[in-house]
Design a protein around this motif. Structure first.
Motif, mmCIF file in Angstrom:
data_model
loop_
_atom_site.group_PDB
_atom_site.id
_atom_site.type_symbol
_atom_site.label_atom_id
_atom_site.label_comp_id
_atom_site.label_asym_id
_atom_site.label_seq_id
_atom_site.Cartn_x
_atom_site.Cartn_y
_atom_site.Cartn_z
ATOM 1 N N ALA A 65 -2.566 -1.607 -4.625
ATOM 2 C CA ALA A 65 -1.180 -1.300 -4.267
ATOM 3 C C ALA A 65 -0.443 -2.562 -3.816
ATOM 4 O O ALA A 65 0.720 -2.772 -4.156
ATOM 5 C CB ALA A 65 -1.145 -0.243 -3.147
ATOM 6 N N GLY A 69 2.656 -4.475 -5.704
ATOM 7 C CA GLY A 69 3.868 -4.769 -4.958
ATOM 8 C C GLY A 69 4.232 -6.242 -5.011
ATOM 9 O O GLY A 69 5.397 -6.601 -5.201
ATOM 10 N N LEU A 241 1.639 5.722 -6.996
ATOM 11 C CA LEU A 241 0.345 5.121 -6.689
ATOM 12 C C LEU A 241 -0.697 6.214 -6.473
ATOM 13 O O LEU A 241 -0.389 7.308 -5.996
ATOM 14 C CB LEU A 241 0.451 4.254 -5.438
ATOM 15 C CG LEU A 241 1.371 3.025 -5.540
ATOM 16 C CD1 LEU A 241 1.508 2.355 -4.182
ATOM 17 C CD2 LEU A 241 0.830 2.039 -6.568
ATOM 18 N N ASP A 245 -5.605 3.168 -5.294
ATOM 19 C CA ASP A 245 -4.826 1.939 -5.169
ATOM 20 C C ASP A 245 -4.819 1.402 -3.753
ATOM 21 O O ASP A 245 -4.345 0.288 -3.518
ATOM 22 C CB ASP A 245 -3.378 2.178 -5.627
ATOM 23 C CG ASP A 245 -3.292 2.446 -7.117
ATOM 24 O OD1 ASP A 245 -4.081 1.856 -7.870
ATOM 25 O OD2 ASP A 245 -2.434 3.253 -7.531
ATOM 26 N N PHE A 246 -5.323 2.192 -2.806
ATOM 27 C CA PHE A 246 -5.370 1.755 -1.409
ATOM 28 C C PHE A 246 -6.803 1.455 -0.964
ATOM 29 O O PHE A 246 -7.075 1.369 0.237
ATOM 30 C CB PHE A 246 -4.743 2.822 -0.506
ATOM 31 C CG PHE A 246 -3.277 3.019 -0.773
ATOM 32 C CD1 PHE A 246 -2.334 2.207 -0.156
ATOM 33 C CD2 PHE A 246 -2.845 3.982 -1.668
ATOM 34 C CE1 PHE A 246 -0.985 2.377 -0.422
ATOM 35 C CE2 PHE A 246 -1.495 4.155 -1.933
ATOM 36 C CZ PHE A 246 -0.560 3.343 -1.310
#
Length: 270
Positions: A65, A69, A241, A245-246
């Motif tokens: 993520a 970004g 997301l 993704d984290f």
């Protein structure tokens, strides 16, 4: 004069590569944590802050993520070519597809000759696909990056791979460049002399803005005007997301490093 121009004038390309490795992850967060450990007895409060900052930043940079970004914020990639745009290029006059190199792999014992790094191979494959779809001639730009052992250039390896594996022929090859700025400098000179008036510029999504800026600078300095059509590849699809993704991953770290590399390169005019 940009920082990259100064480095080139002083012939410090090897130091540029070393500085880049130290400034980018994973070296930079780990160096922060190491500095904190070295200061642990003398400055315990500062030391703890540096260790936490290094470890937390390393964790965050490994998140997909965060990588996505950073890519959108720092490199603002243009959208990929649409089917309509590709069809409109078919048979376009005075137009060339230009693929920018991203490094060679030497040695490549399985082939017995130098090969292309994955990023370069991906770009060349997309360029070859565009050339087959449009009938446009194909050019490749890439010499030897700073710090690379002398030998066969990227362009020479790309010529062989294009013919052997992709069944396409390179009309032009530029083999003197050491970075994106020189890709642009030498390619603009080569293609403008050949009567080309439009370039379809093939490179990865995060590299595209820096490449376009380099070509604009090169055209301004050489007093020529070529139309530039960005043809970015590997653009991630838009969408929400996912939970994964984290979670830290190698892919997340790679995307973060690539985004920061392109941002630093653009600031330096490389």
């Amino acid at each position: 004069m940009s920082p990259n121009d100064l480095i080139a004038a002083l012939n410090l390309h090897a130091l540029k590569g070393l500085a880049g490795k130290l400034l980018l992850p994973p070296a930079s967060p780990l160096l922060l944590a190491l500095l904190g450990l070295l200061l642990w007895r003398r400055r315990p409060r500062l030391a703890r802050a540096l260790v936490v900052l290094g470890l937390v930043s390393m964790w965050l940079l490994c998140l997909p993520a965060v990588g996505l970004g950073l890519a959108r914020w720092l490199t603002t990639p243009p959208p990929p070519l649409t089917d309509a745009q590709v069809l409109a290029l078919k048979g376009a006059r005075s137009t060339a597809i230009v693929v920018l190199g991203a490094g060679r792999r030497d040695p490549a014992p399985e082939y017995g000759v130098p090969d292309l790094r994955p990023l370069t191979a991906e770009r060349l494959r997309y360029g070859a696909w565009l050339a087959r779809r449009t009938g446009l001639p194909l050019a490749f730009s890439g010499g030897l990056a700073p710090g690379v052992d002398p030998g066969e250039t990227e362009a020479a390896a790309a010529t062989r791979v294009a013919e052997r594996d992709l069944g396409v022929r390179l009309r032009w090859r530029e083999d003197r460049s050491r970075d994106t700025a020189e890709n642009a400098q030498f390619t603009v000179a080569l293609l403008s002399q050949a009567g080309i008036t439009q370039i379809v510029l093939v490179t990865h999504d995060m590299h595209q803005r820096r490449a376009l800026a380099g070509f604009e600078r090169a055209m301004q300095r050489q007093g020529v005007r070529l139309a530039l059509l960005p043809a970015p590849m590997a653009v991630p699809p838009a969408g929400p997301l996912a939970a994964g993704d984290f979670m830290p991953s190698v892919e997340g770290l790679q995307r973060s490093v690539y985004a920061l590399h392109e941002w630093l390169g653009r600031l330096a005019g490389a």
